[in-house]
Every structure is written in C-alpha cells, then in structure tokens.
Motif scaffolding. Sequence first.
Motif, PDB file in Angstrom:
ATOM      1  N   ALA A 117      34.757  64.902   8.430  1.00  0.00           N
ATOM      2  CA  ALA A 117      34.344  64.207   7.197  1.00  0.00           C
ATOM      3  C   ALA A 117      34.065  62.742   7.545  1.00  0.00           C
ATOM      4  O   ALA A 117      34.724  62.150   8.394  1.00  0.00           O
ATOM      5  CB  ALA A 117      35.434  64.298   6.142  1.00  0.00           C
ATOM      6  N   SER A 118      33.120  62.177   6.808  1.00  0.00           N
ATOM      7  CA  SER A 118      32.852  60.746   6.973  1.00  0.00           C
ATOM      8  C   SER A 118      33.983  59.964   6.329  1.00  0.00           C
ATOM      9  O   SER A 118      34.404  60.292   5.213  1.00  0.00           O
ATOM     10  CB  SER A 118      31.545  60.371   6.274  1.00  0.00           C
ATOM     11  N   LEU A 119      34.471  58.956   7.019  1.00  0.00           N
ATOM     12  CA  LEU A 119      35.534  58.104   6.467  1.00  0.00           C
ATOM     13  C   LEU A 119      34.943  56.898   5.740  1.00  0.00           C
ATOM     14  O   LEU A 119      35.436  56.448   4.715  1.00  0.00           O
ATOM     15  CB  LEU A 119      36.436  57.607   7.605  1.00  0.00           C
ATOM     16  N   ARG A 128      38.436  60.350  -1.159  1.00  0.00           N
ATOM     17  CA  ARG A 128      38.815  61.744  -1.474  1.00  0.00           C
ATOM     18  C   ARG A 128      37.549  62.591  -1.383  1.00  0.00           C
ATOM     19  O   ARG A 128      36.456  62.108  -1.648  1.00  0.00           O
ATOM     20  CB  ARG A 128      39.383  61.871  -2.899  1.00  0.00           C
ATOM     21  N   ALA A 129      37.712  63.846  -1.063  1.00  0.00           N
ATOM     22  CA  ALA A 129      36.543  64.735  -1.015  1.00  0.00           C
ATOM     23  C   ALA A 129      35.995  64.922  -2.430  1.00  0.00           C
ATOM     24  O   ALA A 129      36.758  65.054  -3.397  1.00  0.00           O
ATOM     25  CB  ALA A 129      36.956  66.081  -0.418  1.00  0.00           C
ATOM     26  N   TYR A 146      38.665  67.197  13.329  1.00  0.00           N
ATOM     27  CA  TYR A 146      39.741  68.017  13.880  1.00  0.00           C
ATOM     28  C   TYR A 146      39.072  69.207  14.551  1.00  0.00           C
ATOM     29  O   TYR A 146      38.261  69.885  13.932  1.00  0.00           O
ATOM     30  CB  TYR A 146      40.704  68.469  12.777  1.00  0.00           C
ATOM     31  N   ASP A 164      22.951  59.484   5.628  1.00  0.00           N
ATOM     32  CA  ASP A 164      24.193  60.193   5.948  1.00  0.00           C
ATOM     33  C   ASP A 164      23.920  61.607   6.423  1.00  0.00           C
ATOM     34  O   ASP A 164      24.835  62.324   6.802  1.00  0.00           O
ATOM     35  CB  ASP A 164      25.106  60.230   4.699  1.00  0.00           C
ATOM     36  N   PHE A 198      28.186  65.870  -0.739  1.00  0.00           N
ATOM     37  CA  PHE A 198      27.494  65.192   0.364  1.00  0.00           C
ATOM     38  C   PHE A 198      27.710  63.680   0.232  1.00  0.00           C
ATOM     39  O   PHE A 198      27.442  63.087  -0.814  1.00  0.00           O
ATOM     40  CB  PHE A 198      26.004  65.546   0.297  1.00  0.00           C
ATOM     41  N   VAL A 217      36.159  61.492  10.719  1.00  0.00           N
ATOM     42  CA  VAL A 217      37.355  62.148  11.256  1.00  0.00           C
ATOM     43  C   VAL A 217      36.962  63.552  11.697  1.00  0.00           C
ATOM     44  O   VAL A 217      36.156  64.220  11.035  1.00  0.00           O
ATOM     45  CB  VAL A 217      38.492  62.199  10.197  1.00  0.00           C
ATOM     46  N   PHE A 264      35.053  56.616   1.859  1.00  0.00           N
ATOM     47  CA  PHE A 264      35.187  57.911   1.186  1.00  0.00           C
ATOM     48  C   PHE A 264      36.688  58.213   1.129  1.00  0.00           C
ATOM     49  O   PHE A 264      37.292  58.520   2.166  1.00  0.00           O
ATOM     50  CB  PHE A 264      34.476  59.007   1.978  1.00  0.00           C
ATOM     51  N   PHE A 299      37.526  70.702  11.001  1.00  0.00           N
ATOM     52  CA  PHE A 299      37.380  69.845   9.814  1.00  0.00           C
ATOM     53  C   PHE A 299      36.682  68.564  10.254  1.00  0.00           C
ATOM     54  O   PHE A 299      37.037  67.998  11.302  1.00  0.00           O
ATOM     55  CB  PHE A 299      38.764  69.512   9.233  1.00  0.00           C
ATOM     56  N   MET A 341      32.284  69.920   0.444  1.00  0.00           N
ATOM     57  CA  MET A 341      32.616  68.598  -0.121  1.00  0.00           C
ATOM     58  C   MET A 341      31.298  67.999  -0.598  1.00  0.00           C
ATOM     59  O   MET A 341      30.242  68.272  -0.014  1.00  0.00           O
ATOM     60  CB  MET A 341      33.202  67.683   0.969  1.00  0.00           C
ATOM     61  N   SER A 371      30.280  72.272   3.998  1.00  0.00           N
ATOM     62  CA  SER A 371      31.696  71.833   4.050  1.00  0.00           C
ATOM     63  C   SER A 371      32.344  71.985   2.680  1.00  0.00           C
ATOM     64  O   SER A 371      33.546  71.827   2.526  1.00  0.00           O
ATOM     65  CB  SER A 371      31.738  70.357   4.460  1.00  0.00           C
ATOM     66  N   PRO A 412      26.689  70.344   1.030  1.00  0.00           N
ATOM     67  CA  PRO A 412      26.807  70.874   2.389  1.00  0.00           C
ATOM     68  C   PRO A 412      27.779  72.050   2.434  1.00  0.00           C
ATOM     69  O   PRO A 412      28.583  72.239   1.532  1.00  0.00           O
ATOM     70  CB  PRO A 412      27.380  69.698   3.201  1.00  0.00           C
TER      71      PRO A 412
HETATM   72  C1  LIG Z   1      39.485  61.833   5.316  1.00  0.00           C
HETATM   73  C2  LIG Z   1      40.624  62.448   4.483  1.00  0.00           C
HETATM   74  C3  LIG Z   1      40.595  63.965   4.603  1.00  0.00           C
HETATM   75  C4  LIG Z   1      41.937  61.878   4.990  1.00  0.00           C
HETATM   76  O1  LIG Z   1      42.912  62.269   4.069  1.00  0.00           O
HETATM   77  P1  LIG Z   1      44.332  62.730   4.557  1.00  0.00           P
HETATM   78  O2  LIG Z   1      44.821  61.799   5.611  1.00  0.00           O
HETATM   79  O3  LIG Z   1      45.213  62.915   3.395  1.00  0.00           O
HETATM   80  O4  LIG Z   1      44.008  64.171   5.106  1.00  0.00           O
HETATM   81  P2  LIG Z   1      44.350  64.774   6.514  1.00  0.00           P
HETATM   82  O5  LIG Z   1      43.448  64.157   7.503  1.00  0.00           O
HETATM   83  O6  LIG Z   1      45.780  64.708   6.793  1.00  0.00           O
HETATM   84  O7  LIG Z   1      43.915  66.282   6.269  1.00  0.00           O
HETATM   85  C5  LIG Z   1      42.571  66.519   5.877  1.00  0.00           C
HETATM   86  C6  LIG Z   1      42.334  67.925   6.103  1.00  0.00           C
HETATM   87  O8  LIG Z   1      42.247  68.198   7.484  1.00  0.00           O
HETATM   88  C7  LIG Z   1      43.235  69.180   7.816  1.00  0.00           C
HETATM   89  N1  LIG Z   1      43.903  68.705   9.013  1.00  0.00           N
HETATM   90  C8  LIG Z   1      44.715  67.642   9.124  1.00  0.00           C
HETATM   91  N2  LIG Z   1      45.110  67.503  10.391  1.00  0.00           N
HETATM   92  C9  LIG Z   1      44.534  68.522  11.082  1.00  0.00           C
HETATM   93  C10 LIG Z   1      44.570  68.951  12.436  1.00  0.00           C
HETATM   94  N3  LIG Z   1      45.279  68.269  13.350  1.00  0.00           N
HETATM   95  N4  LIG Z   1      43.886  70.040  12.783  1.00  0.00           N
HETATM   96  C11 LIG Z   1      43.155  70.705  11.845  1.00  0.00           C
HETATM   97  N5  LIG Z   1      43.052  70.355  10.559  1.00  0.00           N
HETATM   98  C12 LIG Z   1      43.759  69.282  10.194  1.00  0.00           C
HETATM   99  C13 LIG Z   1      44.243  69.218   6.707  1.00  0.00           C
HETATM  100  O9  LIG Z   1      44.657  70.556   6.573  1.00  0.00           O
HETATM  101  C14 LIG Z   1      43.497  68.703   5.526  1.00  0.00           C
HETATM  102  O10 LIG Z   1      43.036  69.782   4.811  1.00  0.00           O
HETATM  103  P3  LIG Z   1      43.843  70.138   3.465  1.00  0.00           P
HETATM  104  O11 LIG Z   1      43.189  69.314   2.393  1.00  0.00           O
HETATM  105  O12 LIG Z   1      43.674  71.584   3.352  1.00  0.00           O
HETATM  106  O13 LIG Z   1      45.290  69.694   3.678  1.00  0.00           O
HETATM  107  C15 LIG Z   1      40.425  62.045   2.987  1.00  0.00           C
HETATM  108  O14 LIG Z   1      40.459  60.622   2.903  1.00  0.00           O
HETATM  109  C16 LIG Z   1      39.104  62.555   2.463  1.00  0.00           C
HETATM  110  O15 LIG Z   1      38.910  63.760   2.207  1.00  0.00           O
HETATM  111  N6  LIG Z   1      38.118  61.606   2.293  1.00  0.00           N
HETATM  112  C17 LIG Z   1      36.799  62.040   1.809  1.00  0.00           C
HETATM  113  C18 LIG Z   1      35.923  62.439   2.987  1.00  0.00           C
HETATM  114  C19 LIG Z   1      34.510  62.735   2.450  1.00  0.00           C
HETATM  115  O16 LIG Z   1      34.369  63.380   1.412  1.00  0.00           O
HETATM  116  N7  LIG Z   1      33.473  62.223   3.180  1.00  0.00           N
HETATM  117  C20 LIG Z   1      32.099  62.388   2.697  1.00  0.00           C
HETATM  118  C21 LIG Z   1      31.658  63.813   2.685  1.00  0.00           C
HETATM  119  S1  LIG Z   1      31.889  64.567   4.201  1.00  0.00           S
HETATM  120  C22 LIG Z   1      30.321  64.742   4.703  1.00  0.00           C
HETATM  121  O17 LIG Z   1      29.390  64.328   4.071  1.00  0.00           O
HETATM  122  C23 LIG Z   1      30.157  65.469   5.976  1.00  0.00           C
HETATM  123  C24 LIG Z   1      29.551  66.821   5.643  1.00  0.00           C
HETATM  124  O18 LIG Z   1      29.997  67.453   4.684  1.00  0.00           O
HETATM  125  O19 LIG Z   1      28.641  67.182   6.363  1.00  0.00           O
END
Ligand SMILES: CC(C)(COP(=O)(O)OP(=O)(O)OC[C@H]1O[C@@H](n2cnc3c(N)ncnc32)[C@H](O)[C@@H]1OP(=O)(O)O)[C@@H](O)C(=O)NCCC(=O)NCCSC(=O)CC(=O)O
Length: 359
Positions: free
Chosen positions: A293-295, A127-128, A349, A273, A96, A347, A125, A291, A94, A92, A90
């Motif tokens: 991502a699926s948790l 880590r990305a 943002y 998904d 998929f 999650v 999930f 930002f 990350m 993103s 995707p």
């Molecule tokens: C969900 C998580 C990010 C939670 O980890 P953390 O708690 O350490 O991370 P975090 O939430 O503090 O920060 C994550 C990123 O969001 C940013 N971030 C944090 N708080 C923010 C805010 N208030 N506003 C804007 N951005 C913000 C940070 O800069 C960080 O990017 P930075 O890294 O720059 O600091 C991680 O567990 C993770 O990445 N899990 C994998 C998720 C995943 O891969 N899901 C499946 C694919 S997603 C999918 O399939 C959907 C798709 O792609 O379509």
Amino acid sequence: MAASSGGKKLLPEPSKGTSAASAHSSILRKSSSEKPVTEATGSGSKSSRNEDLHSVLVTSVLNLERLDLDLYSNEHSNRCTFTGTHHWVPRSRMLFGGQIVGQALVAAAMSVSENIYAHSLHCYFVRAGDPKVPVLYQVDRIRDGKSFSVRSVKAIQHGNPILICQSSFQRKMESPIHHQFTMPVVPSPNELLTQEELIQKYLRDPALTEKYKVGLTKLLAEEVPIEIKPINPPEYYRRVALESKQHFWVRARGYIGEGNMKLHCCVAAYISDYSFLRTALLPHFQYKVKFMASLDHSMWFHAPFRSDEWMLYECESPWAGSCRGLVQGRLWKQDGVLAVSCAQEGVFYVKPSAAESKL
Ligand SMILES: CC(C)(COP(=O)(O)OP(=O)(O)OC[C@H]1O[C@@H](n2cnc3c(N)ncnc32)[C@H](O)[C@@H]1OP(=O)(O)O)[C@@H](O)C(=O)NCCC(=O)NCCSC(=O)CC(=O)O
C-alpha cells in the motif's frame, strides 16, 4: 450540484436533463481555443474504448458534489459501477490512492481564487479506503497570503480520516531563475503498443499457462480511466531482476481540453499513482507480495500541461528496506518540458514466490 469556487466552476454543473458530459462540453466550448468535441481526439483507440469522448475522470470521478462550504462528497458524481460509488477499484480492494488524492485536490482547489494554481501537495494515506461507501472531503483554509494559499483536506469515511492532504497554491509569478533536467530519449508514443495491445499480444502466446491467461484477461477487463504505453516492457514471462526504473507514456482516457490547469493537476494526481509503487518491486522478482500500500504521496507542479495528452512518466526507486520502498517520478511533456515531479513511499509485506514459469 457540482462544486464551484467563487463563482467559477472547476467542474461543470450537470443541469437538469443534460449529462455532466454535455454540460462539460458547453463549458469547454465557451473557452476560445476549444473545438467542439465532435471527433475522437488522438489515436483511434481513445474513442473506441470510451463510452463518450469526454474523459470519465472529469465528467465523473473528479466531479465532486458540494454539500456545504468546504465540504464535498463523491457520492452522487461517480457513475455507479460494480462497487456502487467508485469508478475503478484496484484488485487490492482498497480505494485507489490516486482517486483520493485527485478528489482531495479538487476539494482544495474549489476553496481558492481563480488566479492561483496548485504548485505542490503532500499526503498521507492513514487508512485503507472502503470501496463500498462514498468519501467526504473536508477543507481547512490554513492561510491565504499575497502569493501563496495553503489548504488542508481530510478525506473521511465511517467518521475517520483515510487521507490527510496539504496542498499549496501560488499566484502566477515570473522569475529569471529557471532550469530543469533534460528529458530522457525514448521512443515516441506512436511507435509503441498500449498496455491493452501488449496484453492481447501475450494472450496470443499458445505457451502461456491458464493461470496467467486468467490474470491477464482480468487486467484487460478493468475500466482504468488511464491509457498507458510501456517503454521496453519486460517480457511478461521473464523472471529476472530488473533495474528499479521504468518509463511509460501516460494520459487520461478521453478528452479534457485546454483551459483549466487546476483540473489537469487533479487528473495528473489521479494518473501519478498508477503503476508507480511497483517500480520498487522490479528488482525483486523472487518475492510475491502479500500486502502492499502507498503510505504517502507528494507532487510538485512545475509547468502547464494537458493530462489528456501523452506525457512520459519516468519512474525510479532509489531505495527499499524495512518493509518500505521509495519511488520518485517525473512527468515530461512531449516537447521536453518537465511538467510534474512526484514521490511516494509504500509498505510491502512479501514472501518467497514459487519459481513457476508463466509459460
Ligand atoms: C499502511 C497501513 C496498513 C499501516 O497500518 P498498520 O500499521 O495498522 O497496519 P499493519 O502494517 O500492521 O498491517 C497492515 C496489513 O498488513 C498485514 N501485515 C502486517 N504485517 C505483516 C507481515 N509481516 N506480513 C504480512 N502481512 C502483514 C496485516 O495483517 C494488516 O492487514 P489486516 O488489516 O488484515 O490486519 C495503514 O496506514 C493503511 O492501510 N493506510 C492506507 C494505505 C492506502 O490505502 N494507500 C492507498 C491505496 S493503496 C494503493 O493504491 C496501491 C494499490 O492498491 O495498488
């Protein structure tokens, strides 16, 4: 070599000189109900967009390589695309989520006997995923009971887990207790346009701004191995708060065939998904995602189905808050049988979006 469990191949082993697809079709041809894959199956669009008639999800994306007992990799089984080892990533950047869940279920399924079937899975999930490197899948055989077997799989990159997935398998069992909801009444797939046909329709709108033309053209060029027919798609340019519900017909692109229910569950994990989490964003058009991502991701498999035949994906989001959103989904067969239930939290943002029109 492709993985196998107790002698039965969940996926074909591409022997020397034959592509995975032809090895796969020879396995398909062995099962009585399979016709040789010579003509396009389903609507004409299935073959027009496929490099071959077999679904790339089966011949490539979900075709893991066995490195050792209960240890698999997707390194050599994914066809190289611009990222080198993952079929589709995707925007993103990350990996998929559906790919990692589907591949984790393949790894778990390789470690159970032929006569038990996936009935549920629950993943986080953590880590990305990094699209530049392959993924290792490590299976832990938690328990094998008389009727149920439980597996835990870690998807690993750079020495760290990116996904932890628990799955449970059950021996076929009959029961007098059975009920299900009634399938929603919606237009049938052949009354609807595919996502690609809809995008081409939007692109023909002379009033569409250049920015949206570029975005839609990029979307059209993506090699998503899933076909989708949205039901009541919102007018692309309308910026209104929608109900947090969406329905669309969905199926794997290409031919998979009868026979291997474990394989169809792995393909459904991939499919489930796609476009799922966005259901939670439908009411909030006034915000732009910075930002998301699926948790986690959970699935329950209720009845046999074919992931290469149209299924209705009924998606709804009952709640969002604290930077999270919950989505729930049901995959219905065209005959009204409820095949799969799904749930996922993500999650988000966000920031207020500028109120520019798409026209
Ligand atoms: C969900 C998580 C990010 C939670 O980890 P953390 O708690 O350490 O991370 P975090 O939430 O503090 O920060 C994550 C990123 O969001 C940013 N971030 C944090 N708080 C923010 C805010 N208030 N506003 C804007 N951005 C913000 C940070 O800069 C960080 O990017 P930075 O890294 O720059 O600091 C991680 O567990 C993770 O990445 N899990 C994998 C998720 C995943 O891969 N899901 C499946 C694919 S997603 C999918 O399939 C959907 C798709 O792609 O379509």
